[in-house]
Design a protein around this motif. Structure first.
Motif, PDB file in Angstrom:
ATOM      1  N   GLY A  84       0.540  -1.163   0.401  1.00 26.53           N
ATOM      2  CA  GLY A  84      -0.452  -0.264  -0.424  1.00 26.53           C
ATOM      3  C   GLY A  84       0.877   1.515   0.208  1.00 26.53           C
ATOM      4  N   PHE A  85       2.397   0.899   0.467  1.00 28.23           N
ATOM      5  CA  PHE A  85       3.444   2.559   0.328  1.00 28.23           C
ATOM      6  C   PHE A  85       3.988   2.407  -0.683  1.00 28.23           C
ATOM      7  CE2 PHE A  85       1.670   2.534   4.206  1.00 28.23           C
ATOM      8  CZ  PHE A  85       1.876   3.982   5.484  1.00 28.23           C
ATOM      9  N   GLU A  86       3.803   1.682  -1.924  1.00 25.02           N
ATOM     10  CA  GLU A  86       4.181   1.594  -2.820  1.00 25.02           C
ATOM     11  C   GLU A  86       4.585   2.778  -4.055  1.00 25.02           C
ATOM     12  OE1 GLU A  86       2.039  -0.705  -2.503  1.00 25.02           O
ATOM     13  OE2 GLU A  86       3.529  -2.684  -2.159  1.00 25.02           O
ATOM     14  N   ASP A  87       3.729   3.216  -4.217  1.00 21.03           N
ATOM     15  CA  ASP A  87       2.914   4.546  -4.815  1.00 21.03           C
ATOM     16  C   ASP A  87       2.850   5.642  -3.722  1.00 21.03           C
ATOM     17  OD1 ASP A  87       3.640   3.419  -6.989  1.00 21.03           O
ATOM     18  OD2 ASP A  87       0.963   3.030  -7.142  1.00 21.03           O
ATOM     19  N   ALA A  88       2.620   5.308  -2.314  1.00 21.47           N
ATOM     20  CA  ALA A  88       2.041   6.119  -1.410  1.00 21.47           C
ATOM     21  C   ALA A  88       3.257   7.042  -0.697  1.00 21.47           C
ATOM     22  CB  ALA A  88       1.095   5.842  -0.921  1.00 21.47           C
ATOM     23  N   ARG A  89       4.430   6.370  -1.342  1.00 19.53           N
ATOM     24  CA  ARG A  89       5.642   6.641   0.213  1.00 19.53           C
ATOM     25  C   ARG A  89       5.925   8.612  -0.424  1.00 19.53           C
ATOM     26  NH1 ARG A  89      10.189   3.004  -3.161  1.00 19.53           N
ATOM     27  NH2 ARG A  89       9.850   3.366  -5.383  1.00 19.53           N
ATOM     28  N   PHE A  90       5.966   8.904  -1.429  1.00 18.44           N
ATOM     29  CA  PHE A  90       6.100   9.756  -2.082  1.00 18.44           C
ATOM     30  C   PHE A  90       4.846  11.390  -1.340  1.00 18.44           C
ATOM     31  CE2 PHE A  90       8.038   6.802  -5.806  1.00 18.44           C
ATOM     32  CZ  PHE A  90       9.115   7.367  -5.636  1.00 18.44           C
ATOM     33  N   ILE A  91       3.899  10.820  -0.997  1.00 11.77           N
ATOM     34  CA  ILE A  91       2.781  11.721  -0.802  1.00 11.77           C
ATOM     35  C   ILE A  91       3.702  11.589   1.028  1.00 11.77           C
ATOM     36  CG2 ILE A  91       0.746  11.606   0.556  1.00 11.77           C
ATOM     37  CD1 ILE A  91      -0.057  10.740  -2.252  1.00 11.77           C
ATOM     38  N   VAL A  92       3.468  10.505   0.971  1.00 10.77           N
ATOM     39  CA  VAL A  92       4.534  10.509   3.126  1.00 10.77           C
ATOM     40  C   VAL A  92       5.733  11.625   3.476  1.00 10.77           C
ATOM     41  CG1 VAL A  92       5.034   8.684   4.734  1.00 10.77           C
ATOM     42  CG2 VAL A  92       3.518   8.211   3.375  1.00 10.77           C
ATOM     43  N   ILE A  93       6.460  11.745   2.222  1.00 10.87           N
ATOM     44  CA  ILE A  93       7.277  12.581   2.168  1.00 10.87           C
ATOM     45  C   ILE A  93       7.272  13.985   1.456  1.00 10.87           C
ATOM     46  CG2 ILE A  93       9.623  13.088   0.646  1.00 10.87           C
ATOM     47  CD1 ILE A  93      10.217  10.394  -0.338  1.00 10.87           C
ATOM     48  N   ALA A  94       6.429  14.215   0.623  1.00  7.31           N
ATOM     49  CA  ALA A  94       5.845  15.039   0.559  1.00  7.31           C
ATOM     50  C   ALA A  94       5.143  16.232   2.796  1.00  7.31           C
ATOM     51  CB  ALA A  94       4.502  15.574  -0.159  1.00  7.31           C
ATOM     52  N   VAL A  95       4.435  15.348   2.883  1.00  3.28           N
ATOM     53  CA  VAL A  95       3.640  15.425   3.594  1.00  3.28           C
ATOM     54  C   VAL A  95       4.959  16.093   5.472  1.00  3.28           C
ATOM     55  CG1 VAL A  95       2.247  14.934   5.938  1.00  3.28           C
ATOM     56  CG2 VAL A  95       1.603  14.389   4.028  1.00  3.28           C
ATOM     57  N   MET A 123       7.766  16.852   4.551  1.00  2.00           N
ATOM     58  CA  MET A 123       8.345  18.113   4.104  1.00  2.00           C
ATOM     59  C   MET A 123       7.710  18.990   4.607  1.00  2.00           C
ATOM     60  SD  MET A 123      10.077  19.301   0.212  1.00  2.00           S
ATOM     61  CE  MET A 123       8.145  19.101  -0.760  1.00  2.00           C
ATOM     62  N   ILE A 124       6.722  19.243   3.966  1.00  3.05           N
ATOM     63  CA  ILE A 124       5.567  20.522   4.670  1.00  3.05           C
ATOM     64  C   ILE A 124       5.742  20.334   6.101  1.00  3.05           C
ATOM     65  CG2 ILE A 124       3.160  21.017   4.833  1.00  3.05           C
ATOM     66  CD1 ILE A 124       2.766  19.872   2.752  1.00  3.05           C
ATOM     67  N   LEU A 125       5.276  19.618   7.090  1.00  2.00           N
ATOM     68  CA  LEU A 125       5.443  19.148   8.593  1.00  2.00           C
ATOM     69  C   LEU A 125       6.878  19.860   9.490  1.00  2.00           C
ATOM     70  CD1 LEU A 125       3.778  16.092   9.473  1.00  2.00           C
ATOM     71  CD2 LEU A 125       2.890  18.399   9.580  1.00  2.00           C
ATOM     72  N   VAL A 126       7.876  19.112   8.579  1.00  2.00           N
ATOM     73  CA  VAL A 126       9.505  19.584   9.236  1.00  2.00           C
ATOM     74  C   VAL A 126       9.445  21.556   8.721  1.00  2.00           C
ATOM     75  CG1 VAL A 126      12.209  19.866   8.585  1.00  2.00           C
ATOM     76  CG2 VAL A 126      10.356  17.732   8.575  1.00  2.00           C
ATOM     77  N   LEU A 127       9.478  21.527   7.332  1.00  2.00           N
ATOM     78  CA  LEU A 127       9.446  23.229   7.676  1.00  2.00           C
ATOM     79  C   LEU A 127       8.241  23.994   8.374  1.00  2.00           C
ATOM     80  CD1 LEU A 127       9.419  23.225   3.630  1.00  2.00           C
ATOM     81  CD2 LEU A 127      11.306  23.554   4.751  1.00  2.00           C
ATOM     82  N   ARG A 128       7.465  23.957   8.704  1.00  2.00           N
ATOM     83  CA  ARG A 128       6.196  24.827   9.090  1.00  2.00           C
ATOM     84  C   ARG A 128       6.847  24.553  10.919  1.00  2.00           C
ATOM     85  NH1 ARG A 128       4.301  26.892  12.243  1.00  2.00           N
ATOM     86  NH2 ARG A 128       1.841  27.354  12.985  1.00  2.00           N
ATOM     87  N   LEU A 129       7.606  23.228  11.595  1.00  2.00           N
ATOM     88  CA  LEU A 129       7.929  23.064  12.573  1.00  2.00           C
ATOM     89  C   LEU A 129       8.921  24.172  12.781  1.00  2.00           C
ATOM     90  CD1 LEU A 129       7.092  19.795  13.778  1.00  2.00           C
ATOM     91  CD2 LEU A 129       5.853  21.568  14.798  1.00  2.00           C
ATOM     92  N   ALA A 130       9.789  23.651  11.184  1.00  2.00           N
ATOM     93  CA  ALA A 130      11.640  23.524  11.875  1.00  2.00           C
ATOM     94  C   ALA A 130      11.941  24.607  10.107  1.00  2.00           C
ATOM     95  CB  ALA A 130      12.595  22.955  12.009  1.00  2.00           C
ATOM     96  N   PRO A 131      11.844  26.193  10.098  1.00  2.00           N
ATOM     97  CA  PRO A 131      11.814  26.326   8.873  1.00  2.00           C
ATOM     98  C   PRO A 131      13.758  26.462   7.901  1.00  2.00           C
ATOM     99  CG  PRO A 131      10.593  28.229   9.825  1.00  2.00           C
ATOM    100  CD  PRO A 131      10.970  26.874  11.171  1.00  2.00           C
ATOM    101  N   GLU A 132      14.110  25.719   8.822  1.00  2.20           N
ATOM    102  CA  GLU A 132      15.949  25.772   8.958  1.00  2.20           C
ATOM    103  C   GLU A 132      15.361  24.289   8.880  1.00  2.20           C
ATOM    104  OE1 GLU A 132      18.527  28.064  11.521  1.00  2.20           O
ATOM    105  OE2 GLU A 132      17.075  30.503  11.054  1.00  2.20           O
TER     106      GLU A 132
END
Length: 321
Positions: free
Chosen positions: A281-292, A294-303
């Motif tokens: 179930g994560f074969e194709d969804a893994r890139f969505i997980v990475i995108a999420v 990335m958003i969380l990291v940039l939200r919590l720590a912009p640097e």
């Protein structure tokens, strides 16, 4: 300058990586580390133009692809020693970056993205159209492998390639750390943060952008040459959007104001994406997980990730720029 705690953490990381092959004998795990090293070189050097100079160069992966095909053609078609072929990849990548930087240096915003993206598509079409040289859509296979005297890197369960990749990453990091902390690095940050003020202080904005793009291509091209010689394949897929988006996520998650943030992100994301690829179930969804992520990291720590680790009181904090 990076503080002592950061330098200690970086030294500890590379020391630990140096001992990995002595305890990890599985060739596939070593392979993942090698791929992570390549991505780390790409991402950290992209950060030189994107993070330190503020130039959104959408053609950075083109320098990598040029390094791939330079090493492939030089080693297989012309019979050049693979070690030299890898270095030639850095030279041709830097030359192509210099040609790209000339029109880009005076552009801003979306125009930089458009020109650099067009450059990447031009390189891809050139590879596909010159099939008698590049192999076209089928690429080039069975490239020569590395040897050191009588020692062959082909049958040592990736032991030799691991250390070549680690050495390449270490040299690249030293190169970037030197540039980042030099007067040249400070001038790049001035161009990024206050272009008009930098120009008023006598800094040539166009020249610094050209230098940033050209210097960011050197180790990226060498990494491309190493990638081709290691896998013994040169394929048009290296110009693909998937590779570009993954490398960009490493830059943003790792931290655009650090040298070693993208390196840490490359190690984490390479193994994370591979682990998710093995989950149903994560074969194709893994890139969505990475995108999420990335958003969380940039939200919590912009640097980036390194700054987040600092907030968690771990012994790694980014050098402020």
């Amino acid at each position: 300058m990076a503080n002592k705690r950061q330098l200690f953490a970086i030294a500890a990381l590379f020391a630990a990586l140096a001992f990995v092959p002595l305890f990890v004998t599985d060739s596939y795990i070593r392979h993942l580390f090698i791929i992570a090293f390549v991505y780390a070189v790409i991402a950290s050097n992209w950060n030189l133009s994107l993070g330190h100079c503020g130039v959104f160069n959408f053609g950075h992966l083109t320098f990598f692809g040029i390094g791939v095909y330079t090493a492939a053609i030089a080693s297989k078609t012309f019979g050049i020693n693979p070690w030299i072929a890898m270095l030639l990849g850095g030279g041709t990548a830097a030359l192509s970056a210099l040609l790209l930087a000339a029109p880009v240096a005076r552009l801003k915003g979306i125009y930089v993205v458009l020109v650099t993206f067009a450059f990447s598509q031009l390189a891809l079409q050139l590879v596909l159209s010159q099939s008698q040289i590049t192999g076209g859509a089928e690429g080039m296979v069975r490239l020569p492998f590395l040897q050191l005297g009588s020692y062959s890197f082909l049958k040592d369960f990736k032991f030799g390639y691991y250390y070549v990749g680690l050495l390449l990453l270490a040299l690249s990091c030293l190169f970037l750390a030197f540039l980042s902390n030099s007067s040249f690095g400070k001038s790049l940050k001035a161009v990024r943060d206050a272009e008009d003020y930098a120009a008023a202080r006598g800094i040539s904005v166009a020249r610094q952008r050209i230098l940033a793009l050209t210097l960011s291509a050197i180790f990226t091209g060498i990494a491309g040459g190493f990638y081709a010689i290691y896998l013994r394949v040169a394929s048009p897929e290296v110009f693909g959007f998937g590779t570009l988006s993954l490398a960009l996520s490493m830059v943003l998650i790792g931290g655009v104001n650090t040298v070693f943030g993208p390196v840490l992100a490359a190690l984490v994301l390479t193994f994370a994406t591979e682990a998710m690829a093995g989950l149903q179930g994560f074969e194709d969804a893994r890139f969505i997980v990475i995108a999420v992520a990335m958003i969380l990291v940039l939200r919590l720590a912009p640097e980036g990730l390194v700054d987040l680790l600092g907030k968690l009181r771990l012994p790694v904090r980014p050098a402020r720029t």
